[in-house]
Motif scaffolding. Structure first.
Motif, PDB file in Angstrom:
ATOM      1  N   TYR A  18      27.825 -18.780   5.816  1.00 25.12           N
ATOM      2  CA  TYR A  18      28.408 -17.432   5.784  1.00 25.12           C
ATOM      3  C   TYR A  18      28.619 -16.856   7.170  1.00 25.12           C
ATOM      4  N   ARG A  19      28.447 -17.665   8.196  1.00 26.66           N
ATOM      5  CA  ARG A  19      28.666 -17.176   9.546  1.00 26.66           C
ATOM      6  C   ARG A  19      30.145 -17.071   9.839  1.00 26.66           C
ATOM      7  N   HIS A  20      30.453 -16.081  10.630  1.00 28.29           N
ATOM      8  CA  HIS A  20      31.836 -15.953  11.128  1.00 28.29           C
ATOM      9  C   HIS A  20      32.092 -17.106  12.093  1.00 28.29           C
ATOM     10  N   ILE A 204      34.272  -6.419  11.670  1.00 30.08           N
ATOM     11  CA  ILE A 204      33.826  -7.823  11.662  1.00 30.08           C
ATOM     12  C   ILE A 204      33.311  -8.225  13.042  1.00 30.08           C
ATOM     13  N   SER A 207      29.923  -6.427  13.835  1.00 35.89           N
ATOM     14  CA  SER A 207      28.802  -6.970  13.055  1.00 35.89           C
ATOM     15  C   SER A 207      28.443  -8.366  13.531  1.00 35.89           C
ATOM     16  N   ALA A 208      29.448  -9.183  13.794  1.00 33.51           N
ATOM     17  CA  ALA A 208      29.190 -10.562  14.242  1.00 33.51           C
ATOM     18  C   ALA A 208      28.487 -10.555  15.593  1.00 33.51           C
ATOM     19  N   GLU A 552      34.795  -9.229   0.687  1.00 32.18           N
ATOM     20  CA  GLU A 552      34.475  -9.174   2.112  1.00 32.18           C
ATOM     21  C   GLU A 552      35.704  -8.718   2.887  1.00 32.18           C
ATOM     22  N   ARG A 580      28.077  -8.450   7.785  1.00 32.76           N
ATOM     23  CA  ARG A 580      29.445  -8.468   7.279  1.00 32.76           C
ATOM     24  C   ARG A 580      29.779  -7.144   6.591  1.00 32.76           C
ATOM     25  N   SER A 581      31.073  -6.849   6.550  1.00 27.82           N
ATOM     26  CA  SER A 581      31.537  -5.618   5.923  1.00 27.82           C
ATOM     27  C   SER A 581      32.140  -5.931   4.567  1.00 27.82           C
ATOM     28  N   TYR A 582      31.968  -5.009   3.622  1.00 30.24           N
ATOM     29  CA  TYR A 582      32.423  -5.223   2.255  1.00 30.24           C
ATOM     30  C   TYR A 582      33.132  -3.965   1.744  1.00 30.24           C
ATOM     31  N   ALA A 605      29.147  -1.886   6.162  1.00 36.05           N
ATOM     32  CA  ALA A 605      28.574  -3.062   6.812  1.00 36.05           C
ATOM     33  C   ALA A 605      27.148  -3.274   6.305  1.00 36.05           C
TER      34      ALA A 605
END
Length: 1591
Positions: A18-20, A204, A207-208, A552, A580-582, A605
């Protein structure tokens, strides 16, 4: 391998999946570093912002900016060891480096103290600016420089072995206590993410970056943070360095330097764009209003990376400080920017703009400056100083002394109705007075009292005159009360109206409406609570629950969060990926299906609340990657303590939500949680999250048995192990704590407007957490309920719009909270939708119409709001005004007056009075008007008339209106002679008034045409007499030229009895509305000529006997409406038309489309017919012949078609006795009519003959017959084709052609293709003249057609043939011959009738032996023998077809003549040569056969001039005379060839060759000599004997 927490060892795949992508690449780069290479990334200057003793010591030592050089490696770094250490213990809240060795610790503390001093440089100048200025570029760059110096100086103090960074929270009061502390990694100004930003892409990235940096230190993927030494004794113990320690430190410095170089090289490869941020105003400049000569200063603060450059503008023009020395001062320091304007004057009134720009973008902020001048006596020095005390009683607005803006709303938006998904727009024109271009209003929009900001759902626009708001994709969340607020300084005006948004059509019939207002609450690392509101429409079936979907940000894949529907309108969503943002949406479900999804929530986030707060509190700036190198002791094995404050925050039958606080003891790495449960009263604890630990201090427990009691507790875990459990919660029963509310009560509707009703109700008892209410309405008796609102409303009162006027409705209400919707309240009492009655608004525009010594006549305008019913009267008050001081109000009338003009008696002469008027209706007396202007009671002596009054506009249409007024009360010294009407556009200046009429009007009304649609106008009226034109009336209210939707006109009608009436309808009536009819805009008092009947919304004015006394304009006005009116003009012409129509209706006739007519049918039948416009089913007809009725029978066939109105009678045959008059008589109810036709004499005979002819024709056409008789046509080939068209042909039908009674034999039998028979005559000429006949015949009969081609008919045909031949002629060509030059043209063929003529240079050619013409085959030519230059020129060939001359022309001159003449000369010489050349004329055979031994004699004649030479050849070889052969040439022409005795040797080809100077010719003869048979045999026998003898 680096050590990982145990949960990451087992679930590393889960984290990586699930990592960017950008995050994966960053982490993998750090994982390549070995444990022996370690460093600490520090934050920048703000990491040292908090005050400490070390800072104060450094500051006291007066370290300058350049003192940072003292950080460099050298012996001076050890001079302050003891002093640095004494302050190092108190610096634990900041970056303090410690070591197991006291000397190393002292050095690190000293370095930090010096670094603190460097960062504190300039602090005195900015310590009042607060944290908002911490992002200044100078501070930032200074911190970066000093940090790098510090890194180099401390590089030799690091251990090659990596240590795990651990974090511990301590209290500042434990100053001397040994602690475990590391530099906070994510505090300070170099935090790489600025908080939750506006776009998904930025969310994104933020957050990353945040998770990457935090995990970097939590998992030992970066450098380690040192641990502070335990006690002072340890420092003293390590004070002395052994040689071994010194060597180790030297090795560490080399290793650390390499690590730093590699780390810096890595960061150079990072994408710099991810570290950049566009400008953002932290503090925007504020508008100012100042007095003249004051100074003013605009301030703003800007964040962004790279540091933005700020430019100041005045009215969009950059401010040039150099061009105005001393006027402007612009400063930029530490992120604070200012513009100071000195000694303000009126030229400084403008709009000022601060524009911030860097490589990522540009942003602007605006502020206005208003400079005012005080009218009183104020000390100028006070003004200049910026302070002033105003005299009491003076009102000062933000725009100056005693100023105020009048704000009006025009063209307002009404209550709007839309549907989900549609685009809706609200707009309003704003008029601000006075209009000052330099000052612009602030336009604000509110929904339900909450300020609206632009977004992808809402767009706002201000054009300078009109404010508009557009809902680009309407949703039910957009429903509510919209308010437009126009702000001018401290003044503002508002206008509000409601917007309703209905559900979009469901994809599945019967499915519920979409939920609304989806919000995210209590977001954490892997958990968020989603809440929503239930829809008003359930589709006819109860809603079973809701599905929650998540997506997402940056993707389009939606995932359903719950397997079974949930009924509670809140739901905890777990399993989110940290960082992550949703976005979320909700769908409702009933037994019919699933609704459309709701509008998506705002992005959220998945972050720890503390991290989110920290991100929001710090402005965005790039992560610089600074490194602080320290040491630490190994901290492995620190097990976290138990969580605290565990409690149940929400409990439903589907889930229970737990929350707690992290433990105080948790080491320096991140911790996670395990949640356990047990049934109350037991100790059987079960772990709820068995697979993956929880990261957030929130958790939702599902799969609990409803009605049971449970206890819960939580454990913490990290790489060192699982800690002790928290205290268990109290027993919690699984079930909904929040009950569905009860039904509201006492629903009461009251009238509001003609399309709305006010509904009130009482709140349900024991209601908790109410979201709002849904209201439904139903037409009485329909049984169908419709929602009045689709977004729950607060309060217990709501206006239901969009109802039908005159219908009766009932209402019901239900309450809403998160648990669900209540039952419906009891139905209200029925109420009819009608406008409520209220007292009228005040009259206005009071004016004096006449004044005498003791009385005054007042006039005023009717109230703008009548209160829903007609005005019953007015009440007038007056008061005296003495020296500007008004007295007490006194009543002028006790009884209400109905007119809008009133004389007030018993006033005092020369006294000043003020007046006010109040209107009354059935609801009572309204608010009095504002006091009028002061008027002096005195005798008017002016000669001109006073002002007309009661000027009103009616019958307003898009291009016209009618203006009415009343005559002046004061007429002047002579009677009124007429009136002038003036008009202008509302916004036009006073000088734009223009007169509508050039001559005075005698009447008191005028229809004004030529208006522009949509334009607003005002009008006034002036009266005139012999003395002149008087004072104008009061100006009317503005009137917009428009025809409103639904406008109806007066309609004239004449009924079946001939009664004439005027009819008018109105569908906008209130209960108290009335129809008022007038003639020439005066009330109709005489009812002897006109009767009026009104029923409901219809009114009829019926004329009793329309005559000249009734001519005029009839108008009808509907009271208590918005100006509903219309008129109809009856003049003499219209009266005549109506009377004729009335007579026609009284004595009706059956209207005829056509009178009685007769026609012959195909079989020779005779048809009589007429057609009426329309006939009813009862219509009948009588048929009369010579005054006797005839009836349907064998001779007469009669028919009446009521549908088409056709009446007909058919006679099979017309005989002599049928001569006479025929009449058709019609009767249809009361209406009658008749039509006659006379058939006598020649008319009858002609009709009878035609009928007989048609009869014969019909019989002829029963067999094969000719449709078109025999005729001719000339084809394109100039041939003649005889043709005719036939019909009713079959295979056995024959066709025979005749000419002059002789049958023409045709090669092929005709196939009658296309029904056409043809006979082709090629090259038609005089011999083809005659009579042609063609006969068709078969067993059904025969028919013939004849064509005479003689005399004139033949001449016409030949003319056409000649014309076609002439048209076929080719262009003239030039041909040279041996005799001369020939001009020629070809035709298809030539006939003698075609006359040919030739013209040379426009002169007819006379033919001679040298110039002659002729025809050879198809060639027509002109021969010019022995041409000369006189023959040059233009030649024309004329072909005359008997009517027209057709010409062909050629130019025989110039090069054309030269070439032709040269060719003629050549051909002529060739002809001479051909004539005189040598040749053999004849006499020689081709082959000669002769017996051997015979004599051969050949002779021939030759010719040539001169005589030719003769020679012979034998077998192509020269041959001469000898003894056996004699060759002779005599007389120059006779040639002989003699062989006396021929033998076989003489066989061969002999050729005679004749030759002279013109040519040579050869003639051949073959001589064959044979031996007789007997001699040949004897010779053969001799040869055989000779052979034998030799043998």
């Amino acid at each position: 391998m680096m050590s990982l927490p145990f949960y990451q060892k087992h679930h590393e795949h889960y984290d990586r999946a699930y990592r960017h992508k950008a995050l994966q690449s960053t982490v993998s780069q750090y994982q390549k570093e070995t444990k022996s290479k370690s460093a600490v990334y520090a934050q920048g200057s703000t990491a040292y912002a908090r005050g400490s003793a070390a800072y104060r010591h450094a500051s006291a030592a007066d370290f300058s900016l350049d003192s940072s050089a003292a950080y460099s490696h050298g012996s001076s770094a050890y001079d302050l060891e003891s002093a640095a250490y004494s302050y190092g213990a108190t610096a634990y809240d900041h970056s303090a480096a410690q070591s197991k060795r006291s000397a190393a610790y002292s050095l690190d503390s000293e370095s930090l103290s010096k670094s603190s001093a460097a960062y504190s440089h300039g602090s005195e100048s900015i310590n009042k600016l607060a944290a908002a200025y911490r992002l200044g570029a100078e501070s930032y760059s200074l911190g970066l420089k000093d940090s790098n110096l510090m890194i180099e100086d401390q590089s030799y103090k690091m251990s090659p072995k990596a240590k795990r960074a651990k974090q511990s929270l301590v209290s500042e009061d434990k100053e001397n206590e040994a602690i475990d502390y590391s530099v906070p990694i994510f505090t300070g100004r170099e935090v790489s993410i600025s908080g939750i930003t506006d776009t998904e892409e930025e969310r994104i990235k933020e957050s990353a970056a945040y998770v990457a940096k935090r995990n970097l230190f939590a998992t030992s993927e970066g450098v380690s943070v040192s641990k502070v030494a335990k006690s002072t004794s340890e420092e003293e113990h390590h004070g002395k360095k052994s040689r071994k320690v010194a060597i180790r430190e030297s090795a560490e410095r080399v290793a650390l330097k390499k690590t730093l170089e590699e780390t810096q090289a890595f960061h150079k490869k990072l994408n710099k764009d991810k570290l950049l941020h566009p400008p953002e105003f932290v503090i925007e400049p504020r508008s100012h209003t100042v007095w003249e000569k004051q100074n003013v200063k605009f301030h703003c603060s800007v964040a962004g990376w790279p540091a933005p450059r700020v430019t100041w503008y005045k009215n969009n023009v950059p401010i040039d400080v150099q061009a105005h020395p001393g006027k402007y001062i612009i400063e930029s320091r530490y992120g604070l920017h200012s513009l100071e304007i000195s000694t303000c004057d009126f030229d400084d009134i403008a709009q000022y703009r601060a524009s911030a720009m860097n490589v990522k973008g540009e942003i602007s902020a605006y502020a206005s400056l208003v400079v005012k001048r005080y009218k009183g006596e104020i000390d100028a020095s006070l003004l200049h100083a910026g302070t002033v005390s105003m005299p009491s009683g003076l009102g000062v607005t933000p725009y100056g002394y005693a100023s105020r803006f009048e704000i009006r709303f025009v063209d307002k938006f009404d209550v709007a109705f839309g549907r989900e998904g549609e685009t809706m727009s609200l707009g309003c024109t704003v008029v601000i007075s006075p209009d000052i271009k330099r000052f612009k209003p602030d336009i604000e929009w509110y929904r339900n009292g909450v300020l609206i900001t632009p977004s992808k759902w809402v767009q706002m626009h201000w054009s300078g005159e009109r404010a508009s708001l557009t809902l680009t994709h309407a949703n039910k969340e957009d429903e509510g009360l919209y308010t437009l607020r126009v702000v001018m300084g401290d003044y503002y005006e508002e206008y509000s109206s409601y917007v309703f948004v209905r559900d979009a059509d469901a994809e599945i019939p019967g499915a519920p409406g979409a939920p609304l207002d989806v919000q995210c609450l209590d977001a954490n690392k892997d958990y968020v609570i989603v809440s929503w509101k239930q829809p008003a429409v359930d589709g006819g079936n109860p809603i079973l629950g809701y599905f929650i979907d998540r997506c997402e940000v940056g993707t389009s894949h939606w995932t359903q969060c719950n397997e079974t529907p949930v009924k509670f309108a809140r739901f905890p969503v777990t399993g989110l990926i940290e960082g992550r943002s949703y976005i979320f949406r909700v769908r409702a479900v009933n037994k019919a299906g699933i609704s459309l999804p709701s509008r998506v929530s705002e992005p959220v986030a998945a972050l720890d609340p503390a991290d989110r707060a920290r991100l929001r509190s710090h402005p965005s700036a790039p992560w610089t990657g600074q490194i602080i190198v320290t040491e630490e002791e190994p901290a492995e094995g620190v097990v976290p303590g138990p969580p605290t404050d565990l409690q149940v925050t929400e409990a439903t039958k589907n889930y229970v939500v737990l929350s707690w606080k992290p433990p105080g003891q948790r080491g320096h790495e991140g911790i996670m949680y395990f949640v356990e449960k047990c049934v109350a009263g037991t100790e059987d604890w079960q772990r709820v999250n068995t697979e993956i630990p929880v990261k957030s201090p929130r958790f939702a427990v599902f799969d609990l048995a409803e009605g049971k009691s449970y206890c819960f507790r939580v454990r913490c875990c990290n790489s060192a192990g699982i800690g002790e459990p928290s205290e268990a919660t109290e027993a919690t029963v699984v079930g909904d704590k929040l009950d569905i509310p009860k039904a509201p009560g006492r629903v009461m509707p009251t009238r509001n407007t003609d399309t709305s009703v006010v509904v009130t109700w009482t709140e349900p008892p024991d209601a908790k957490e109410l979201v709002g209410y849904y209201i439904e309405s139903s037409v009485v008796g329909s049984g169908r309920w419709e929602p009045c609102n689709n977004n729950p409303v607060k309060g217990t009162r709501f206006i239901c719009h969009g109802l039908v006027n005159g219908e009766k409705y009932i209402f019901r209400v239900r309450a809403v909270n998160a648990a669900g919707l209540s039952e419906f309240s009891q139905d209200s009492e029925p109420i009819e939708v009608q406008a409520a009655i209220a007292a009228p608004s005040p009259p206005y525009d009071i004016m004096v119409l006449e004044s005498v010594r003791d009385s005054m006549v007042l006039g005023w305008k009717q109230p703008k709001v009548t209160g829903g019913t007609e005005i019953t009267g007015y009440y007038v008050n007056y008061r005296e005004v003495v020296d500007g001081v008004p007295g007490k109000w006194m009543e002028a009338n006790i009884k209400a007056i109905s007119e809008r003009a009133y004389r007030i008696q018993n006033l005092k002469e020369n006294m000043v009075y003020q007046f006010q008027v109040a209107a009354a209706n059935l609801a009572g007396v309204g608010t009095p008007s504002l006091p009028s202007q002061p008027f002096k009671c005195e005798e008017w002596t002016i000669a001109v008339p006073g002002p007309p009054h009661d000027v009103t506009c009616t019958e307003v249409r898009k291009d016209s209106l009618v203006l009415l007024w009343k005559e002046p009360v004061y007429t002047g010294r002579s009677p009124i002679a007429g009136y002038y009407v003036d008009m202008k556009e509302t916004e036009a200046k006073e000088e734009r008034w223009r007169s509508v009429n050039e001559k005075p009007l005698q009447k008191k009304f005028l229809k004004i045409g030529g208006l522009k649609e949509g334009v607003s106008y005002v009008f006034r009226v002036r009266a005139t007499n012999q003395a002149g034109v008087g004072k104008p009336s009061e100006v009317t209210d503005p009137v917009v030229a428009e025809t409103r939707p639904g406008t109806k006109e007066v309609v004239v009608d004449v009924d079946d009895n001939g009664v004439i009436s005027l009819n008018f309808e109105c569908d906008q009536m209130s209960p108290h509305s009335k129809f008022v009819w007038s003639k020439d805009y005066e009330p109709i008092e005489d009812d002897s000529r006109l009767s009026i009947d009104t029923k409901g919304g219809k009114s009829k004015a019926t004329f009793k006997d329309l005559g000249e006394d009734d001519l005029g304009i009839y108008s009808c006005v509907v009271t208590d409406t918005d100006g509903v009116s219309s008129s109809y003009t009856i003049d003499e012409e219209e009266m005549k038309r109506l009377l004729a129509l009335s007579h026609e209706h009284k004595f009706p006739t059956v209207p005829l489309i056509s009178e009685l007519a007769v026609e012959i049918l195909e079989k020779g039948e005779v048809r009589f017919w007429l057609q009426a416009e329309k006939l009813s089913g009862n219509a009948k007809a009588n048929f009369v012949f010579n005054d006797k009725e005839i009836f349907n029978g064998e001779k007469y066939k009669m028919k009446v078609d009521q549908k088409t109105g056709l009446v007909e009678m058919i006679m099979d045959k017309l005989e002599d006795k049928d001569e006479g008059t025929y009449t058709f008589q019609l009767q249809d109810g009361k209406a009658t009519n008749q039509s006659s036709l006379v058939l006598i004499g020649d008319v009858f005979k002609k009709l009878r003959d035609e009928a007989e002819f048609q009869r014969k024709e019909w019989h002829r056409k029963q067999g094969p017959h000719f449709v078109d008789k025999l005729g001719w046509e000339v084809t394109d080939d100039c041939n003649v084709m005889l043709k005719c068209k036939v019909a009713n042909i079959k295979k056995e039908t024959h066709i025979v052609w005749y000419k002059d009674d002789r049958e023409i034999m045709v090669d092929e039998e005709h196939d009658f293709k296309d029904g056409v028979c043809t006979l082709l005559i090629s090259e038609f000429s005089k011999k083809d003249a005659g009579t042609y006949e063609v006969i068709l015949k078969d067993d059904r009969g025969k028919d013939s057609s004849e064509l005479k081609l003689k005399d004139t008919a033949f001449a016409d045909l030949m003319n056409e043939v000649c014309r076609r031949i002439a048209l076929s002629a080719t262009d003239l060509k030039i041909q040279s011959t041996a005799e001369g030059i020939r001009l020629y043209s070809y035709v298809n063929y030539y006939v003698e009738d075609l006359r040919v003529g030739w013209v040379h240079n426009d002169t007819q050619i006379r033919f001679t032996d040298r110039v002659k013409t002729g025809v050879t085959g198809e060639q027509i030519w002109l021969q010019i023998n022995e041409p000369t230059p006189q023959d040059k020129g233009k030649y024309t060939m004329e072909l005359f077809d008997g009517k027209t001359a057709h010409k062909k022309t050629v130019d025989l001159s110039g090069q054309a003549f030269d070439e032709a003449f040269a060719e003629f000369q050549r051909l002529k010489q060739a002809a001479i040569a051909e004539k005189n050349r040598a040749r053999v004329l004849g006499g020689l055979p081709d082959v000669v056969t002769i017996q051997e031994g015979k004599a051969l004699n050949l002779s021939c004649t030759v010719w040539g001039d001169p005589s030719p030479e003769v020679s012979w050849l034998k077998n192509e070889k020269s041959f001469v005379s000898d003894a056996n052969c004699t060759l002779k040439f005599e007389s120059g022409k006779n040639v002989s060839f003699t062989i006396s005795t021929v033998s076989t040797l003489d066989s061969g080809k002999y050729s005679i060759v004749v030759k002279n100077k013109y040519g040579t010719e050869t003639s051949d003869v073959t001589v064959s000599v044979f031996i007789p048979e007997e001699e040949r045999q004897s010779e053969q026998e001799k040869k055989k004997e000779d052979k034998k003898m030799k043998a």
